[in-house]
Design a protein around this motif. Structure first.
Motif, short mmCIF file in Angstrom:
data_model
loop_
_atom_site.label_atom_id
_atom_site.label_comp_id
_atom_site.label_asym_id
_atom_site.label_seq_id
_atom_site.Cartn_x
_atom_site.Cartn_y
_atom_site.Cartn_z
N HIS A 44 0.85 -1.19 0.00
CA HIS A 44 0.00 0.00 0.00
C HIS A 44 0.88 1.24 0.00
N GLU B 104 -6.32 -0.01 0.90
CA GLU B 104 -6.09 -0.26 2.33
C GLU B 104 -5.76 -1.72 2.60
N ALA C 41 1.61 -1.37 6.53
CA ALA C 41 1.01 -0.28 5.77
C ALA C 41 1.90 0.15 4.62
N THR D 113 -0.49 5.02 5.92
CA THR D 113 -1.66 5.21 6.77
C THR D 113 -2.21 6.62 6.65
#
Length: 581
Positions: free
Chosen positions: A90, A98, A144, A170
């Protein structure tokens, strides 16, 4: 990654100019984003038959079907070598990207939105990985992401395999200081932290380089333009950190809602004229952003040895040292991505830059001008004035082309942000100008020096190739139609410095789609977002293509825009290979 077309010193090499006949395009497959399956891309890399290269060079596909690759490293010699490819996970903000929403979440071993490393033999056959995949708490890369680069400290000879990762994706307060440099075991995939607590905001810890004693890395700015705005996690993300003592200007920057902020300060903090000490708010002495940092490779505690090598970049993403026998020997080429039209200090049309970084003789970092200088010009020049866009803090969207802001909010932007005001009262030292500039939003992402075996045709001894990823749609194109899209290509620099001749840069196109745009839009066999370039032990150039990304602009091919901007399509990443015939 990070993130317009007006450039007289660069020439584009078109198919007609090269005298090439291109084959017909094969029918492309439809690949969908697994979280938002109505969002698709046309994908069939074929043999790269729609990529135009000079005569004497050949394009092929080394590996395809990858999930957002960003880095590549080689181990071995020209007769036998292995290729390590970093999949970033991501990396761009969208609900469709996500990682926690896929399968069983962050630790799902099949999650395409978490980072890992794949291993191939020299023929492109998969022989290992995924390495470093987060499959348990505290195991592997940070879920993330993005993970951005990998490199062996000894180059082709190996040694420790280093990587960079973060929780930057994030885009919330939890990302602050989450960037790391880690060591990855090439056999087991075990990830061991090397340096942690590095700045993370708009840009995390990025590409790597080495010499015999030091590890170097590009540390992007935490904001778009020196000021924390609502585009930085709603204002929750960390401020920029200076590499030297600086004096702030008297200016504060309006984000609306009563929030006004000074540069290099937390959101809503006003301290006009204040002196901000070097490394203010950093977790380690020597850490700053918008910079090239370094630390000793073999220190007992590497974090204690961090120092700035060069600074004053908005995002000096791409880095590479010049060879010892090169006219630029001792210097590092830095490809800088300029600011966007967004946030509390928006700008439009700022160029990307190619810089030469050299630490000052007294051990202090040299300074390249950001945030008050874009390319060769002061940021206050009218050419960079914002025009009003949906990502500007003071914009209230109203579906009102061409500004996409209500008339009242557009008027506010033009009164508050035009001209663009300085962040600093004065530069901390004389400014080192770039060697050259590239088109706004072209996105410098990779640089490497060509080996002698690659020399031929337009490629001279000592040449570099560099990748331009392409724009993300924060501003409309600034070229006269019809014009090819910015970036999505590989370019060539020759350095003319022979005999008594002074150093001169000669820049031209090297590899570009015959359509002039991303491949997924037309389903052609070519580049989408070339994000990195490295020469392998075989003397061929390997181009890391991130894959299809739908941007925030008016993309008529974007289905379901409410799902958010910068939507990734996993499975469309490619490693291209360009060899001299």
């Amino acid at each position: 990654m990070k993130f317009r077309l007006r450039f007289p010193i660069i020439s584009i090499v078109f198919a007609a100019a090269l005298g090439l006949t291109l084959p017909a395009v094969a029918e492309a497959a439809i690949v969908a984003n697994p979280l938002c399956p109505t969002n698709t891309a046309l994908f069939d890399p074929g043999n790269g038959q729609n990529i135009v290269v000079p005569p004497g060079y050949k394009v092929s596909v080394f590996a395809s079907g990858l999930n957002m690759p960003t880095g590549i490293a080689f181990l071995g010699n020209s007769q036998h070598f292995q290729v390590y490819v970093l999949e970033s996970g991501h990396g761009l903000p969208s609900v469709c990207n996500e990682q926690g929403s896929f399968g069983t979440g962050d630790l799902d071993p099949k999650n395409p939105f978490t980072p890992d490393i794949l291993v191939f033999d020299q023929n492109g056959k998969s022989i290992g990985g995924p390495l470093g995949k987060p499959t348990a708490p505290g195991v592997g890369f940070q879920p993330a992401g993005p993970a951005i680069d990998i490199a062996f400290e000894g180059g082709f000879q190996g040694g420790r395999l280093f990587a960079t990762d973060s929780n930057q994706a994030t885009h919330a307060a939890g990302q602050n200081n989450s960037s790391r440099i880690v060591i990855v075991d090439p056999q087991t995939g075990k990830v061991t932290p090397f340096i942690t607590g590095l700045p993370t905001g708009d840009h995390p810890t990025e590409q790597l380089a080495f010499d015999s004693k030091w590890i170097y890395w590009s540390q992007g700015s935490t904001t778009n333009s020196g000021v924390v705005g609502r585009d930085n996690g709603g204002g929750a993300n960390q401020q920029d950190i200076p590499c030297q003592d600086i004096v702030l200007s008297q200016n504060v920057f309006d984000s609306g809602g009563g929030k006004k902020t000074s540069g290099y300060s937390p959101f809503g903090t006003q301290r006009p004229g204040a002196t901000v000490k070097a490394f203010d708010s950093a977790m380690h002495k020597g850490v700053c952003d918008g910079s090239i940092l370094r630390a000793q490779l073999n220190a007992a505690n590497p974090a204690d040895t961090i120092e700035p090598f060069s600074w004053g970049y908005r995002n000096g993403y791409a880095i590479r040292f010049a060879p010892n026998d090169h006219p630029l020997s001792g210097g590092m080429l830095v490809g800088e991505d300029g600011p966007d039209e967004r946030g509390a200090r928006p700008s439009n049309g700022a160029p990307d830059g190619l810089h030469l970084a050299r630490q000052n003789t007294d051990g202090s970092p040299d300074y390249h001008g950001w945030p008050d200088r874009f390319g060769f010009l002061a940021s206050s020049q009218a050419v960079f004035n914002p025009i009003g866009g949906t990502s500007d803090d003071l914009c209230v969207p109203a579906n009102n082309p061409p500004s996409n802001c209500t008339p009242a909010s557009l008027a506010l932007i033009l009164s508050e942000d035009v001209p663009i005001r300085d962040v600093l009262a004065f530069p901390p030292q004389p400014i080192t100008s770039p060697l050259a500039i590239e088109a706004a939003d072209s996105s410098f992402t990779g640089i490497d020096f060509a080996p002698k075996s690659f020399v031929g045709g337009p490629v001279e001894d000592g040449a570099t190739l560099y990748t331009l990823e392409g724009d993300f749609g924060f501003s409309p194109p600034n070229a006269t139609d019809p014009a090819p899209a910015v970036g999505h290509e590989v370019k060539l620099i020759n350095f003319a410095a022979k005999g008594d001749k002074p150093l001169a840069l000669k820049i031209q196109g090297f590899a570009r789609n015959d359509t002039g745009d991303q491949a997924f839009i037309s389903g052609t066999a070519g580049f989408n977002r070339p994000l990195n370039i490295r020469f392998g032990p075989d003397g061929c150039a390997y181009i890391v293509d991130y894959g299809a990304v739908r941007d925030v602009g008016a993309d008529t091919h974007f289905v379901g825009a409410a799902n958010g901007p910068l939507l990734q399509i996993p499975g469309t990443g490619v490693i291209w290979k360009i060899c001299k015939q």
